[in-house]
Design a protein around this motif. Sequence first.
Motif, mmCIF file in Angstrom:
data_model
loop_
_atom_site.group_PDB
_atom_site.id
_atom_site.type_symbol
_atom_site.label_atom_id
_atom_site.label_comp_id
_atom_site.label_asym_id
_atom_site.label_seq_id
_atom_site.Cartn_x
_atom_site.Cartn_y
_atom_site.Cartn_z
ATOM 1 N N ARG A 570 0.810 -1.217 0.000
ATOM 2 C CA ARG A 570 0.000 0.000 0.000
ATOM 3 C C ARG A 570 0.850 1.276 0.000
ATOM 4 O O ARG A 570 0.343 2.361 -0.271
ATOM 5 N N HIS A 685 -6.708 -11.551 -2.452
ATOM 6 C CA HIS A 685 -7.602 -10.425 -2.191
ATOM 7 C C HIS A 685 -6.950 -9.407 -1.249
ATOM 8 O O HIS A 685 -7.179 -8.196 -1.375
ATOM 9 N N THR A 689 -6.306 -5.593 -2.274
ATOM 10 C CA THR A 689 -6.765 -4.477 -1.431
ATOM 11 C C THR A 689 -5.631 -3.478 -1.192
ATOM 12 O O THR A 689 -5.817 -2.260 -1.315
ATOM 13 N N CYS A 692 -4.538 -1.708 -4.548
ATOM 14 C CA CYS A 692 -5.565 -0.765 -5.001
ATOM 15 C C CYS A 692 -5.617 0.464 -4.089
ATOM 16 O O CYS A 692 -5.923 1.568 -4.550
ATOM 17 N N TYR A 693 -5.337 0.277 -2.808
ATOM 18 C CA TYR A 693 -5.253 1.438 -1.900
ATOM 19 C C TYR A 693 -4.166 2.396 -2.390
ATOM 20 O O TYR A 693 -4.352 3.620 -2.385
ATOM 21 N N ASN A 696 -5.276 4.138 -5.561
ATOM 22 C CA ASN A 696 -6.396 5.048 -5.303
ATOM 23 C C ASN A 696 -6.029 6.191 -4.367
ATOM 24 O O ASN A 696 -6.848 7.064 -4.092
ATOM 25 N N ASN A 761 -15.037 -1.858 -5.775
ATOM 26 C CA ASN A 761 -15.039 -1.820 -4.305
ATOM 27 C C ASN A 761 -13.675 -1.421 -3.739
ATOM 28 O O ASN A 761 -13.579 -1.057 -2.566
ATOM 29 N N TYR A 762 -12.633 -1.518 -4.571
ATOM 30 C CA TYR A 762 -11.274 -1.259 -4.097
ATOM 31 C C TYR A 762 -10.707 0.066 -4.589
ATOM 32 O O TYR A 762 -9.916 0.703 -3.904
#
Length: 907
Positions: A570, A685, A689, A692-693, A696, A761-762
């Motif tokens: 992340r 997954h 997550t 994608c954090y 994003n 969703n991510y």
Amino acid sequence: MSGSRTVQPSQQKLAERLYILNDRGIGMLNRIYNIKKMLSNPESKPSFLNEKSVEKAIQTVVRKFPLMDIKGNSSQLAPIQGMKTEIIKSLNLYYFTFVDILEFKDHVSDLMTTMDACQIHFDLTLNFDLTKGYLDLMATYVAMMMIVSKIDDRKAVLGLFNYAHELQHSKGDENFPRLGTLITDYESPLKKMCEEFVPHTKLVTQALLSLQKIYPRRNLHAPQWRQAQLLSLTAEPAKIMNNATIDTMPCEYLSLDTMDRWIIFGFMLCHQQLSHPEVLELWKVALHNGFVVQLFRDEVFLPHIYIANHFDGIKGYSKRVTELREWLHQAAQVSPGVHREKRKYLRMALKELSIFFTDQPGLLGPKALYVFMALSLTRDEIQWLLRHVDNPPPRKSNVKLPQDEFVDRQIPELLFHMEELRALVKKYSQVMQRYYVQYLSGYDAAVLSSIIQTLSQCPEDESIIWSGLCNRISSLSVKQVEENEPFDFQDVRLDWFRLQAYTSHSKAVLSIKTQQQLAKHMNTIIFHTKMVDFLDEMLKETSDLSIYCFHTSIFEHQFKQCVEFPAQHRFSIAFPMVCGHFMNATHDLCPEERLTIGQTSIQYAHFFLKEMSEEVNQVITAICEEQCAMYDKLLPKTCAARLAQTFNKKKKKDKPTKVIAETSKPGTESYRKSRQEFTRMDKLHMALTELCYSINYCSQILVWDHGFVPREFFVQHLEARFNKALVGMMMYNPETSDIAKPSELLNSVKAVMSVLQSLENYVHIDISRVFNNVLPQQTQPADSFGGDKTITSNYTDWYLEVLMRQVTAGHIVFSPIHKAFISLVTEEKLSFHAEEYADLMELRALAELIGPYGMRYLGERLMWHISSQVQELKKLVLANKEVLTQLRTSFDKPDVMKDLSRRLISI
């Protein structure tokens, strides 16, 4: 000295000259650094320096430097005569950079001599800007002269230019004699500088000893930080809203690296002062912090070894040499662990600050000092790690390093929290402006006014400046912030800089030594003004990471470690964000490097975002494979195996002829015995997550006036990967004619689409846009991404070239009852069953996959095939017209039919 000849600081413009020379010094360092790099690279140095024809001439120039006997060496220097114009043109920039350095050296010497004559009093806690400017100038000068001495071709460049100049103008350049002396004197730069700084020893020592009030408490280890709860907003909850203030505000975020350089450089030049215990202790602590000191960017020197070599030639310094060698071993063994623990502490401290300020941005006002202290400390630790990893001690020093201490896989987290704090400061800059505008006008102005009124003696010109400062800050109002009125307190800061020079004079009427409260309050006011109009520069001063531009191999290595370490996924976005710092390394005096550094920053930002997108796509691909496998379990062909097992169980046989392995039912993967058991899908997954954090995290990254949008970058790569995946799932092999059934492909496509839909969703992307951009491409013969074949073109080729050929050969026929093409039992066994590809369900799946445009393309190609076959039949009929006519009337004559059949042509 008579009154008429007294040196007046106001007339000497000490503050102005110090300010200008420091800025020019940085620019000159940029230029001399670039010259060193260009001359050390065979590809970038002037081509004639590598030519064999002038090799002897260059050797002669270097050997005779700085004396040039043209007549005596005319034969050896002859090759230069034909290229004098090229030499002058190519070496002009190099030569006059050295001339500028000579001029800079003269100005520095003149200013320091003037300050000696004025007997300026230095104290970093009082006249911060003056003392810092003086020590910065000293450090810049030392770094510059040491880099000059490290340029291998300096004699060749200067000598060739001067010789070419003499050939062209019948006389050498007027600056060359002094340049020759400069280069010759600085063959051993430390020895020469030690001689030069003898007259300045008193001021340098005084300035450095003023660090005793700050350096010891700034140079603490991680356990002491924990005990003091450094940077913790929760250490005293009752005071969380109180303004973080201290008498030495600017000293609190001053770089510890900078102080180390001051101390090492200063006492290296004024080594006679090491006989004093307080000086020796300060120097010892600085040398224990590491074994590498930065000169400029990635140019460094090893102080223990370098200084020990110099002290070897000084009588009575054998003890100092022994101490330096011992300290080198201690620094190499102990400092890596100390700095590792500091980085560990700062990770948690910065994370805590980010959480607090994100939740309560109003705290950025009273606790702004904490932000800049944290950024400064973190930047120092990152720079320490970079230069020590890149510059291990030489083998001959017999120093063993604890290599494990230099491996830090959590650096991305540290970089990320730095960027997070920087972003918060920029985002809530108006909050900070409101707070400090009110603080300046409501409190600072009143306190300053009361202190000024108590001044018993103050010269008129200084009194005017004091009054102007007081009126300037008292006139501020919150309305100016609300109306977005631009603020500029540069005049206030320059006036205070001038006042420091005026009041630090030994014979000043208003002496800064006796007005310590006033000086400390003014330093606090200056910090508050910077919180209003100077935030960007403050962030650059405390958290600039442009150093990574010159340590790109480590930068890439840290990124790869980040991508390989799931716990750091992340934080990977920090790397392209750091690329936005690179342009901070440029300077107006060296515009030629802007393009190079700018392109490097864009190149690495693009590389990091591409790798991040690829990593996310790989995770998505792995999830899609798992999802497709689960979808396949629901297909009829999988169900048939379970039906067979059930049927066999019902048969009552004592000895079954064949044991069929029990297959797991669809959905069993959802049963959990324990929360601690992580399946592959759970790990995928989790990785998705985290990645994608990162994608994003920010909407845009600015790098050299270019905007990188991570989400758009990711979407483009996702579209390309999805497009390739669709064709790849067909498993089409033109050589073996193998291809997936349309129904199975459709099932897999739906599985992949369900995974991609969950991406919303991510990360904030419009996945329907991806579908609309990619799926219509598959209805065309070639896609627009790279002109590759699509589902439509592959299925069209297979149905027409494989299935229809078998139909033409009579191995496959259409069955109206089954509403499908079926394979006939023939001697030649087909590699596929037609009914598995051309029944009603498969053709419907095909139509859904390729859509109306694809069906039209298939129909057009089919009609073309049919029409071409009809044309061939027509040719055969025309060629055999007479025989066919006779055959038509001879059905009842077997012998005639047999003879006529033999006469048919091309059949």
